[in-house]
Scaffold this active site. Structure first.
Site, PDB file in Angstrom:
ATOM      1  N   LEU A 119      75.474   1.642  21.934  1.00 54.91           N
ATOM      2  CA  LEU A 119      76.432   0.568  22.236  1.00 54.91           C
ATOM      3  C   LEU A 119      76.193  -0.689  21.398  1.00 54.91           C
ATOM      4  O   LEU A 119      75.053  -1.115  21.210  1.00 54.91           O
ATOM      5  CB  LEU A 119      76.299   0.199  23.724  1.00 54.91           C
ATOM      6  CG  LEU A 119      77.343  -0.792  24.245  1.00 54.91           C
ATOM      7  CD1 LEU A 119      78.672  -0.078  24.447  1.00 54.91           C
ATOM      8  CD2 LEU A 119      76.875  -1.428  25.541  1.00 54.91           C
ATOM      9  N   HIS A 120      77.263  -1.267  20.914  1.00 48.68           N
ATOM     10  CA  HIS A 120      77.183  -2.529  20.180  1.00 48.68           C
ATOM     11  C   HIS A 120      78.503  -3.276  20.321  1.00 48.68           C
ATOM     12  O   HIS A 120      79.564  -2.674  20.376  1.00 48.68           O
ATOM     13  CB  HIS A 120      76.843  -2.287  18.703  1.00 48.68           C
ATOM     14  CG  HIS A 120      77.718  -1.274  18.029  1.00 48.68           C
ATOM     15  ND1 HIS A 120      77.601   0.085  18.260  1.00 48.68           N
ATOM     16  CD2 HIS A 120      78.718  -1.413  17.142  1.00 48.68           C
ATOM     17  CE1 HIS A 120      78.495   0.726  17.540  1.00 48.68           C
ATOM     18  NE2 HIS A 120      79.193  -0.147  16.858  1.00 48.68           N
ATOM     19  N   LEU A 121      78.379  -4.585  20.397  1.00 46.31           N
ATOM     20  CA  LEU A 121      79.540  -5.465  20.562  1.00 46.31           C
ATOM     21  C   LEU A 121      79.876  -6.113  19.222  1.00 46.31           C
ATOM     22  O   LEU A 121      79.041  -6.809  18.638  1.00 46.31           O
ATOM     23  CB  LEU A 121      79.211  -6.542  21.599  1.00 46.31           C
ATOM     24  CG  LEU A 121      80.185  -7.718  21.744  1.00 46.31           C
ATOM     25  CD1 LEU A 121      81.572  -7.228  22.157  1.00 46.31           C
ATOM     26  CD2 LEU A 121      79.650  -8.714  22.766  1.00 46.31           C
TER      27      LEU A 121
END
Ligand SMILES: [Zn+2]
Length: 162
Positions: A119-121
Site C-alpha cells: 500500500l502507498h498513498l
C-alpha cells in the site's frame, strides 16, 4: 502511456518494476535514503519521491509493513499515514507552491496499481495548465536535474519534521 492528469493515480510508474522482490520493502530495509529519494521516515510509514512522476514533487507515503490494503493497516499505521499526508501538504505548498494537490490510492491492478501488494498513498502537486508539461515529465528518469533539485528542496522541509 496514459497521459491523463485528471486521475493521476490511474496508472503508476515507479523505478524498480524489474527488481526482484518488493521495491518498497527493499527501500524500507536498505537505508540508502538519499539514493532512493526517501524524504522522511516515520515510525510506521516513510515518504519517497516517485521516480516516474506525474508532476514535479510527486510523493508517495508508503507503509513500512508489506500490506496490500487500507483496511489491513492498524489504526496507528493509518493515523500516521494520514498525518504524513497532511505534513506533505504543508511542505509541498510551502516549497513548490502548487495550485492544487491530488491524493489517492490505487487498490488492485484493475485500479491501476503498479505495485499492488504494498500500500502507498500518491501525493501529486498540481498547477493550472500542467497537463502541457506532462509529456516532458514522463521522460523524467533517475538522477534527472528536476528530481534531484526537487528532492533537495523538499528535504529542507521534511528535515524539520525530525
Ligand atoms: Zn513490500
Amino acid at each position: 502511456m496514459n497521459k491523463s492528469i485528471y486521475a493521476p493515480w490511474r496508472t503508476e510508474f515507479i523505478l524498480g518494476q524489474r527488481e526482484r522482490g518488493c521495491v518498497f520493502c527493499t527501500r524500507y530495509r536498505r537505508k540508502t535514503d538519499r539514493a532512493d529519494y526517501i524524504l522522511y521516515r516515520g515510525k510506521k510509514n516513510y515518504i519517497i519521491m516517485n521516480l516516474y512522476p506525474y508532476n514535479s514533487g510527486h510523493l508517495m507515503v508508503v507503509c513500512n509493513r508489506h500490506i496490500a490494503t487500507l483496511a489491513g493497516l492498524t489504526p496507528a499505521e493509518r493515523a500516521e499515514m494520514m498525518e504524513l499526508a497532511a505534513q506533505s501538504e504543508v511542505i509541498l505548498k510551502k516549497r513548490l507552491k502548487p495550485q492544487g494537490i491530488n491524493m489517492g490510492f490505487n487498490l488492485g491492478s484493475a485500479a491501476g496499481a503498479g505495485i499492488k501488494d504494498h500500500l502507498h498513498l500518491h501525493i501529486v502537486p498540481r498547477w493550472v495548465g500542467d497537463t502541457n508539461f506532462l509529456p516532458a515529465l514522463f521522460d523524467t528518469r533517475v538522477n534527472s536535474v528536476d528530481l534531484v533539485t526537487t528532492y533537495e528542496n523538499l528535504l529542507v522541509g521534511f528535515s524539520k519534521l525530525r
